[in-house]
Design an enzyme around this catalytic site. Structure first.
Site, PDB file in Angstrom:
ATOM      1  CE  LYS A  78      -3.784   1.609   2.210  1.00 48.00           C
ATOM      2  NZ  LYS A  78      -5.160   1.474   0.762  1.00 48.00           N
TER       3      LYS A  78
HETATM    4  N1  PMP Z   1      -7.299  -1.778  -3.248  1.00 45.40           N
HETATM    5  C1  PMP Z   1      -7.212  -0.677  -2.909  1.00 45.40           C
HETATM    6  C2  PMP Z   1      -6.717   0.103  -3.480  1.00 45.40           C
HETATM    7  C3  PMP Z   1      -7.461   0.713  -1.382  1.00 45.40           C
HETATM    8  O1  PMP Z   1      -7.100   0.598  -1.476  1.00 45.40           O
HETATM    9  C4  PMP Z   1      -7.956  -0.346  -0.569  1.00 45.40           C
HETATM   10  C5  PMP Z   1      -8.474   0.190   0.885  1.00 45.40           C
HETATM   11  N2  PMP Z   1      -7.369   0.005   1.810  1.00 45.40           N
HETATM   12  C6  PMP Z   1      -8.871  -1.937  -0.461  1.00 45.40           C
HETATM   13  C7  PMP Z   1      -8.429  -2.769  -1.863  1.00 45.40           C
HETATM   14  C8  PMP Z   1     -10.162  -2.332   0.360  1.00 45.40           C
HETATM   15  O2  PMP Z   1      -8.123  -3.155   1.545  1.00 45.40           O
HETATM   16  P1  PMP Z   1      -9.097  -3.189   3.020  1.00 45.40           P
HETATM   17  O3  PMP Z   1     -10.274  -3.663   2.912  1.00 45.40           O
HETATM   18  O4  PMP Z   1      -7.970  -3.274   3.246  1.00 45.40           O
HETATM   19  O5  PMP Z   1      -8.836  -1.710   3.705  1.00 45.40           O
END
Ligand code: PMP
Length: 308
Positions: free
Chosen positions: A157
């Site tokens: 991320k």
């Molecule tokens: N994909 C992307 C590109 C994101 O930014 C997010 C948000 N964090 C998610 C998927 C979902 O991830 P999570 O459920 O861990 O928040």
């Protein structure tokens, strides 16, 4: 946006206005940071803030750091403890979004990941729905493809990689859609700009595999857990064609910010009968009850923070 009054910055809790970086910071110039988005839900009846999957978020942050050769100097447990301390200091009695960052803090112009100082910081803000969860969303498939693992790994991320999400999401909004779905370079459905995607076909819940350019979503994992353990529904992780979205019975997006949001049209074609699907609604209800601390079966997802 109602920012939390205090941030964690350079080893201490300080007023948010004091948490500032110089213009020469490596991360500001090159997007060399990694981050998390974590939610805390204020439960007025319990007088507690329930932070969702705190440990899992920091474990993913540690994984992102490995990819970016970063060392926050703290382990997942320590970062989680600092988060709780900051939340207590801010004492916000509303739903909260928590943003931890590890970034290349050195003032440098060198294109490298090594030999630079890393800093860990956290700020938070009050946040309700990011996308409207009370109605069905109109989405489009973006012409911006999802970043491949061979360019900027989506499983990390990384701050800089969100240019990809901004281009797709902004493009969709300019055209009057709520959100963008992105395809892989070879044309398979990857995910939405800031959320993972599920579709329902023939009674099965289907989601893209972690090798199709997705962020390995924590909410995605939670949905799989709810579907299999509570509803006894089979979940298939497999590649998804674009046109499967046009013939799906139901589609929804999920993520920390997005929560569980129904999709009722894709590229102008109604999903199923064009209304929020029954399975989507059921999973929405289960998810919200779990994260608000109303479902004892999932209390282990939550870190309770109280201010007294
Ligand atoms: N994909 C992307 C590109 C994101 O930014 C997010 C948000 N964090 C998610 C998927 C979902 O991830 P999570 O459920 O861990 O928040």
């Amino acid at each position: 946006m109602k920012w939390g009054e205090y941030a964690y910055f350079r080893g201490e809790i300080v007023p948010l206005a004091e948490a500032r970086v110089p213009i020469t910071t490596h991360a500001l110039n090159y997007g060399t940071g990694c981050f998390e988005g974590i939610r805390g839900y204020w439960n007025p009846g319990h007088q507690r803030l329930y932070v969702v999957k705190l440990r899992e978020h920091y474990e993913r942050m540690v994984a992102s750091c490995r990819i970016l050769r970063m060392d926050p100097g703290l382990d997942a447990e320590e970062m989680a403890e600092l988060t709780v301390a900051l939340l207590k200091r801010n004492a916000m009695t509303c739903d909260v979004y928590i943003r931890p960052l590890v970034f290349k803090a050195s003032e440098a112009l060198k294109l490298t990941l090594s030999g630079l100082e890393d800093e860990f910081a956290i700020f938070c803000a009050g946040l309700g729905d990011y996308l409207d969860t009370s109605r069905g969303l109109k989405v489009m498939v973006s012409s911006w493809t999802r970043l491949p693992d061979t360019a900027i790994p989506p499983r990390a991320k990384v701050t800089g990689s969100y240019i990809n999400a901004c281009l797709a999401s902004d493009g969709a909004q300019q055209l009057g859609f709520d959100e963008a779905i992105m395809l892989t370079e070879d044309g398979k459905v990857s995910e939405a700009a800031s959320a993972n995607l599920f579709m329902v076909r023939h009674g099965k819940l289907i989601t893209s595999p972690v090798t199709d350019g997705i962020l390995e979503g924590i909410t995605r994992g939670a949905i799989i857990e709810l579907a299999t353990t509570v509803l006894g529904i089979q979940v298939e992780e497999r590649r998804i064609d674009r046109t499967e979205l046009y013939v799906a019975d139901e589609i929804f997006l999920c993520g920390t910010g997005v929560q569980v949001a129904a999709v009722t049209s894709v590229d102008g074609r109604p999903v199923g009968d064009g209304k929020i699907g029954t399975l989507t609604r059921r999973l929405q209800q289960l998810y919200f009850a779990a994260v608000r601390g109303e479902d004892e079966r999932f209390r282990h997802w939550l870190t309770a923070v109280s201010y007294s």
